[in-house]
Write a protein that holds these residues in place. Sequence first.
Motif, PDB file in Angstrom:
ATOM      1  N   LEU A 135       0.810  -1.218   0.000  1.00  0.00           N
ATOM      2  CA  LEU A 135       0.000   0.000   0.000  1.00  0.00           C
ATOM      3  C   LEU A 135       0.845   1.270   0.000  1.00  0.00           C
ATOM      4  O   LEU A 135       0.409   2.319  -0.493  1.00  0.00           O
ATOM      5  N   HIS A 136       2.050   1.193   0.550  1.00  0.00           N
ATOM      6  CA  HIS A 136       2.891   2.382   0.742  1.00  0.00           C
ATOM      7  C   HIS A 136       3.047   3.196  -0.547  1.00  0.00           C
ATOM      8  O   HIS A 136       3.304   2.660  -1.607  1.00  0.00           O
ATOM      9  N   SER A 137       2.839   4.500  -0.428  1.00  0.00           N
ATOM     10  CA  SER A 137       2.996   5.507  -1.497  1.00  0.00           C
ATOM     11  C   SER A 137       1.882   5.489  -2.540  1.00  0.00           C
ATOM     12  O   SER A 137       1.890   6.295  -3.463  1.00  0.00           O
ATOM     13  N   HIS A 138       0.909   4.579  -2.412  1.00  0.00           N
ATOM     14  CA  HIS A 138      -0.207   4.565  -3.356  1.00  0.00           C
ATOM     15  C   HIS A 138      -1.311   5.485  -2.851  1.00  0.00           C
ATOM     16  O   HIS A 138      -1.335   5.880  -1.689  1.00  0.00           O
ATOM     17  N   ARG A 139      -2.242   5.805  -3.752  1.00  0.00           N
ATOM     18  CA  ARG A 139      -3.335   6.740  -3.435  1.00  0.00           C
ATOM     19  C   ARG A 139      -4.692   6.069  -3.642  1.00  0.00           C
ATOM     20  O   ARG A 139      -4.782   5.010  -4.250  1.00  0.00           O
ATOM     21  N   ALA A 140      -5.735   6.778  -3.179  1.00  0.00           N
ATOM     22  CA  ALA A 140      -7.106   6.319  -3.407  1.00  0.00           C
ATOM     23  C   ALA A 140      -7.307   6.137  -4.910  1.00  0.00           C
ATOM     24  O   ALA A 140      -6.865   6.969  -5.709  1.00  0.00           O
ATOM     25  N   GLY A 141      -7.941   5.033  -5.279  1.00  0.00           N
ATOM     26  CA  GLY A 141      -8.184   4.713  -6.680  1.00  0.00           C
ATOM     27  C   GLY A 141      -7.194   3.693  -7.228  1.00  0.00           C
ATOM     28  O   GLY A 141      -7.488   3.002  -8.198  1.00  0.00           O
ATOM     29  N   ASP A 142      -6.015   3.591  -6.612  1.00  0.00           N
ATOM     30  CA  ASP A 142      -5.011   2.623  -7.053  1.00  0.00           C
ATOM     31  C   ASP A 142      -5.422   1.219  -6.626  1.00  0.00           C
ATOM     32  O   ASP A 142      -6.073   1.033  -5.598  1.00  0.00           O
ATOM     33  N   THR A 143      -5.007   0.233  -7.411  1.00  0.00           N
ATOM     34  CA  THR A 143      -5.186  -1.175  -7.055  1.00  0.00           C
ATOM     35  C   THR A 143      -3.791  -1.771  -6.916  1.00  0.00           C
ATOM     36  O   THR A 143      -2.952  -1.577  -7.792  1.00  0.00           O
ATOM     37  N   VAL A 144      -3.559  -2.443  -5.785  1.00  0.00           N
ATOM     38  CA  VAL A 144      -2.250  -3.043  -5.528  1.00  0.00           C
ATOM     39  C   VAL A 144      -2.401  -4.550  -5.389  1.00  0.00           C
ATOM     40  O   VAL A 144      -3.468  -5.049  -5.045  1.00  0.00           O
ATOM     41  N   SER A 145      -1.313  -5.258  -5.666  1.00  0.00           N
ATOM     42  CA  SER A 145      -1.287  -6.713  -5.506  1.00  0.00           C
ATOM     43  C   SER A 145      -0.405  -7.054  -4.314  1.00  0.00           C
ATOM     44  O   SER A 145       0.665  -6.474  -4.150  1.00  0.00           O
ATOM     45  N   VAL A 146      -0.860  -8.009  -3.518  1.00  0.00           N
ATOM     46  CA  VAL A 146      -0.110  -8.451  -2.350  1.00  0.00           C
ATOM     47  C   VAL A 146       0.113  -9.949  -2.478  1.00  0.00           C
ATOM     48  O   VAL A 146      -0.841 -10.710  -2.651  1.00  0.00           O
ATOM     49  N   ALA A 147       1.382 -10.352  -2.409  1.00  0.00           N
ATOM     50  CA  ALA A 147       1.695 -11.785  -2.445  1.00  0.00           C
ATOM     51  C   ALA A 147       1.383 -12.357  -1.066  1.00  0.00           C
ATOM     52  O   ALA A 147       1.895 -11.886  -0.059  1.00  0.00           O
ATOM     53  N   ALA A 148       0.506 -13.341  -1.025  1.00  0.00           N
ATOM     54  CA  ALA A 148       0.103 -13.968   0.237  1.00  0.00           C
ATOM     55  C   ALA A 148       0.261 -15.477   0.095  1.00  0.00           C
ATOM     56  O   ALA A 148       0.297 -16.001  -1.022  1.00  0.00           O
ATOM     57  N   PRO A 149       0.352 -16.196   1.220  1.00  0.00           N
ATOM     58  CA  PRO A 149       0.489 -17.654   1.147  1.00  0.00           C
ATOM     59  C   PRO A 149      -0.617 -18.323   0.327  1.00  0.00           C
ATOM     60  O   PRO A 149      -0.377 -19.301  -0.371  1.00  0.00           O
ATOM     61  N   ALA A 150      -1.823 -17.775   0.378  1.00  0.00           N
ATOM     62  CA  ALA A 150      -2.948 -18.368  -0.336  1.00  0.00           C
ATOM     63  C   ALA A 150      -3.021 -17.897  -1.784  1.00  0.00           C
ATOM     64  O   ALA A 150      -3.929 -18.263  -2.514  1.00  0.00           O
ATOM     65  N   GLY A 151      -2.066 -17.071  -2.201  1.00  0.00           N
ATOM     66  CA  GLY A 151      -2.076 -16.538  -3.566  1.00  0.00           C
ATOM     67  C   GLY A 151      -2.107 -15.025  -3.557  1.00  0.00           C
ATOM     68  O   GLY A 151      -2.121 -14.397  -2.504  1.00  0.00           O
ATOM     69  N   GLU A 152      -2.146 -14.449  -4.721  1.00  0.00           N
ATOM     70  CA  GLU A 152      -2.118 -12.999  -4.850  1.00  0.00           C
ATOM     71  C   GLU A 152      -3.464 -12.380  -4.465  1.00  0.00           C
ATOM     72  O   GLU A 152      -4.517 -12.871  -4.867  1.00  0.00           O
ATOM     73  N   ILE A 153      -3.389 -11.308  -3.683  1.00  0.00           N
ATOM     74  CA  ILE A 153      -4.591 -10.581  -3.262  1.00  0.00           C
ATOM     75  C   ILE A 153      -4.559  -9.216  -3.941  1.00  0.00           C
ATOM     76  O   ILE A 153      -3.532  -8.541  -3.935  1.00  0.00           O
ATOM     77  N   LYS A 154      -5.668  -8.818  -4.532  1.00  0.00           N
ATOM     78  CA  LYS A 154      -5.762  -7.493  -5.140  1.00  0.00           C
ATOM     79  C   LYS A 154      -6.609  -6.610  -4.235  1.00  0.00           C
ATOM     80  O   LYS A 154      -7.733  -6.962  -3.883  1.00  0.00           O
ATOM     81  N   LEU A 155      -6.020  -5.471  -3.858  1.00  0.00           N
ATOM     82  CA  LEU A 155      -6.709  -4.516  -2.998  1.00  0.00           C
ATOM     83  C   LEU A 155      -6.857  -3.188  -3.729  1.00  0.00           C
ATOM     84  O   LEU A 155      -5.872  -2.645  -4.230  1.00  0.00           O
ATOM     85  N   LYS A 156      -8.081  -2.695  -3.790  1.00  0.00           N
ATOM     86  CA  LYS A 156      -8.325  -1.372  -4.368  1.00  0.00           C
ATOM     87  C   LYS A 156      -8.408  -0.383  -3.210  1.00  0.00           C
ATOM     88  O   LYS A 156      -9.176  -0.589  -2.269  1.00  0.00           O
ATOM     89  N   ILE A 157      -7.615   0.670  -3.279  1.00  0.00           N
ATOM     90  CA  ILE A 157      -7.606   1.673  -2.217  1.00  0.00           C
ATOM     91  C   ILE A 157      -8.800   2.601  -2.425  1.00  0.00           C
ATOM     92  O   ILE A 157      -8.915   3.263  -3.462  1.00  0.00           O
ATOM     93  N   LEU A 158      -9.703   2.619  -1.438  1.00  0.00           N
ATOM     94  CA  LEU A 158     -10.898   3.437  -1.531  1.00  0.00           C
ATOM     95  C   LEU A 158     -10.665   4.843  -0.979  1.00  0.00           C
ATOM     96  O   LEU A 158     -11.168   5.816  -1.526  1.00  0.00           O
ATOM     97  N   SER A 159      -9.918   4.905   0.154  1.00  0.00           N
ATOM     98  CA  SER A 159      -9.625   6.228   0.715  1.00  0.00           C
ATOM     99  C   SER A 159      -8.353   6.155   1.563  1.00  0.00           C
ATOM    100  O   SER A 159      -8.004   5.098   2.079  1.00  0.00           O
ATOM    101  N   VAL A 160      -7.693   7.314   1.667  1.00  0.00           N
ATOM    102  CA  VAL A 160      -6.486   7.439   2.474  1.00  0.00           C
ATOM    103  C   VAL A 160      -6.660   8.673   3.338  1.00  0.00           C
ATOM    104  O   VAL A 160      -6.918   9.765   2.836  1.00  0.00           O
ATOM    105  N   GLU A 161      -6.552   8.477   4.643  1.00  0.00           N
ATOM    106  CA  GLU A 161      -6.652   9.591   5.581  1.00  0.00           C
ATOM    107  C   GLU A 161      -5.310   9.713   6.312  1.00  0.00           C
ATOM    108  O   GLU A 161      -4.875   8.788   6.977  1.00  0.00           O
ATOM    109  N   ASN A 162      -4.656  10.862   6.114  1.00  0.00           N
ATOM    110  CA  ASN A 162      -3.396  11.110   6.805  1.00  0.00           C
ATOM    111  C   ASN A 162      -3.643  12.111   7.917  1.00  0.00           C
ATOM    112  O   ASN A 162      -4.257  13.141   7.709  1.00  0.00           O
ATOM    113  N   LYS A 163      -3.171  11.747   9.100  1.00  0.00           N
ATOM    114  CA  LYS A 163      -3.392  12.596  10.269  1.00  0.00           C
ATOM    115  C   LYS A 163      -2.427  13.749  10.276  1.00  0.00           C
ATOM    116  O   LYS A 163      -1.352  13.713   9.806  1.00  0.00           O
TER     117      LYS A 163
END
Length: 163
Positions: A135-163
């Motif tokens: 997820l690091h350095s990506h923004r809302a709207g981006d889709t990232v892939s995460v390598a996981a033991p069960a296979g690749e997971i695709k996550l779409k970033i819906l929102s980012v809130e920085n404090k």
Amino acid sequence: MATNASRFKMSQERLDAIKEELHYLETVREKEVSELIKEARSFGDLSENSEYDEAKTEQGKLYSKIAELKVLIENAEIVEKGEEDAPKGAVTLGSIVRVLDVEFDEEETYEIVGSQEANPKEGRISDDSPVGRALHSHRAGDTVSVAAPAGEIKLKILSVENK
């Protein structure tokens, strides 16, 4: 001086909590364990004294924990929420990120934290975890892939809130 790889990222609040725990262990708890050992010694023969063995085991655990906390304190790297050089609206340490698991159509919310503050059950994931790194350095709207033991997971970033 420790290299960056052996540094432990954490907030000032977490460092303060570790220092407080160390102080408690070195003062109150160490006295309690010493008293347990002293009391167990008074029971006589140490070779068959289970109370003494248990107290010495407890003392070993205590000293191990104290040593562990000292290493954390000595190698702490204080990180401020929101990195100065991070692009505006991008995921960084301290961000609260709402994502959609594309395959299962499930929403999750994560807070990106240092490794010493991670607690996945509470939605606090380390910036060093596979999801945190993806997820690091990506923004809302981006889709990232995460390598996981069960296979690749695709996550779409819906929102980012920085404090």
